[in-house]
Design an enzyme around this catalytic site. Sequence first.
Site, short mmCIF file in Angstrom:
data_model
loop_
_atom_site.label_atom_id
_atom_site.label_comp_id
_atom_site.label_asym_id
_atom_site.label_seq_id
_atom_site.Cartn_x
_atom_site.Cartn_y
_atom_site.Cartn_z
N GLU A 69 0.84 -1.10 0.00
CA GLU A 69 0.20 0.07 0.01
C GLU A 69 0.97 1.00 -0.08
O GLU A 69 1.70 1.47 0.84
CB GLU A 69 -1.02 0.10 1.27
N GLU A 94 4.55 5.12 4.07
CA GLU A 94 4.04 6.36 4.29
C GLU A 94 5.10 7.36 4.78
O GLU A 94 6.19 7.01 5.62
CB GLU A 94 2.83 6.40 5.40
N ASP A 144 -2.47 12.54 -3.80
CA ASP A 144 -2.70 13.99 -4.19
C ASP A 144 -2.74 14.03 -5.67
O ASP A 144 -2.23 13.51 -6.46
CB ASP A 144 -1.43 14.42 -3.77
N LYS A 218 -12.38 8.35 6.46
CA LYS A 218 -13.19 9.66 7.20
C LYS A 218 -12.84 10.62 5.98
O LYS A 218 -13.95 11.33 5.69
CB LYS A 218 -12.38 10.09 8.44
N PHE A 219 -11.89 10.65 5.25
CA PHE A 219 -11.92 11.41 4.08
C PHE A 219 -12.87 11.25 3.12
O PHE A 219 -13.51 12.15 2.55
CB PHE A 219 -10.27 11.10 3.68
#
Length: 239
Positions: A69, A94, A144, A218-219
């Site tokens: 991921e 990340e 993004d 949540k986004f």
Amino acid sequence: MSDEIQQAGEGEAPRRLRTIKSFVMRAGRMTEGQQRGLEQGWPKFGLELADGLRDFDQVFGRSAPRTFEIGFGMGHSTLEMAAAAPEQDFIGVEVHKPGVGALLNGLITQNLSNVRVYSCDALDVLRQCVADASLDRLLLFFPDPWHKAKHNKRRIVQPAFAELVRQKLRVGGVLHMATDWQPYAEHMLEVMSAAPGYRNLAADGQYVPRPEERPSTKFEKRGERLGHGVWDLKFQRVD
């Protein structure tokens, strides 16, 4: 941001060119839980780019379906997927430390052992640490979009990305992408439809219905309340 060396002419010093990155490093305040995750979880679950090519069967202590991921954010979706599929292994990457700490803290709290974490550029991890034809899935959720035209070159989904991912997926493996920015969805579809060695899993050659296995973030829920759409794309490596 890393640099690349450009070949210089005879008698000239080599020049360094900045590599175009698809992300921006953001400073963030660490919560106690996130700091705990980094301190206690990193020694157990963290992996280093400097260690180079890894045998992930050895890392996880088993041979299992493997998901990679890119950009797991605060780790909520990763934790949900890992908890729901203990028979699978997950490698998350990340760059933002609070998110890394949050995921590590979640792994400790939920007593999960099927996740490993890198905190660096995911493309560097793919190039340097992941063997060819070793991944069953690669996930890229809500990257993004770099919506301004002058920034489109920063989008991670480009022909070179498609080829790198193809190399790392096993034949039959799947690249699953999702975005809530329609122009980026169209860009993803254009790039992947032109990339050799893939098959679009959408019946109409466009976008797949929202897969049940992708957790709702949540986004994403906030976007839905604002009337935003979400587009999922799945492309399978065929050769």
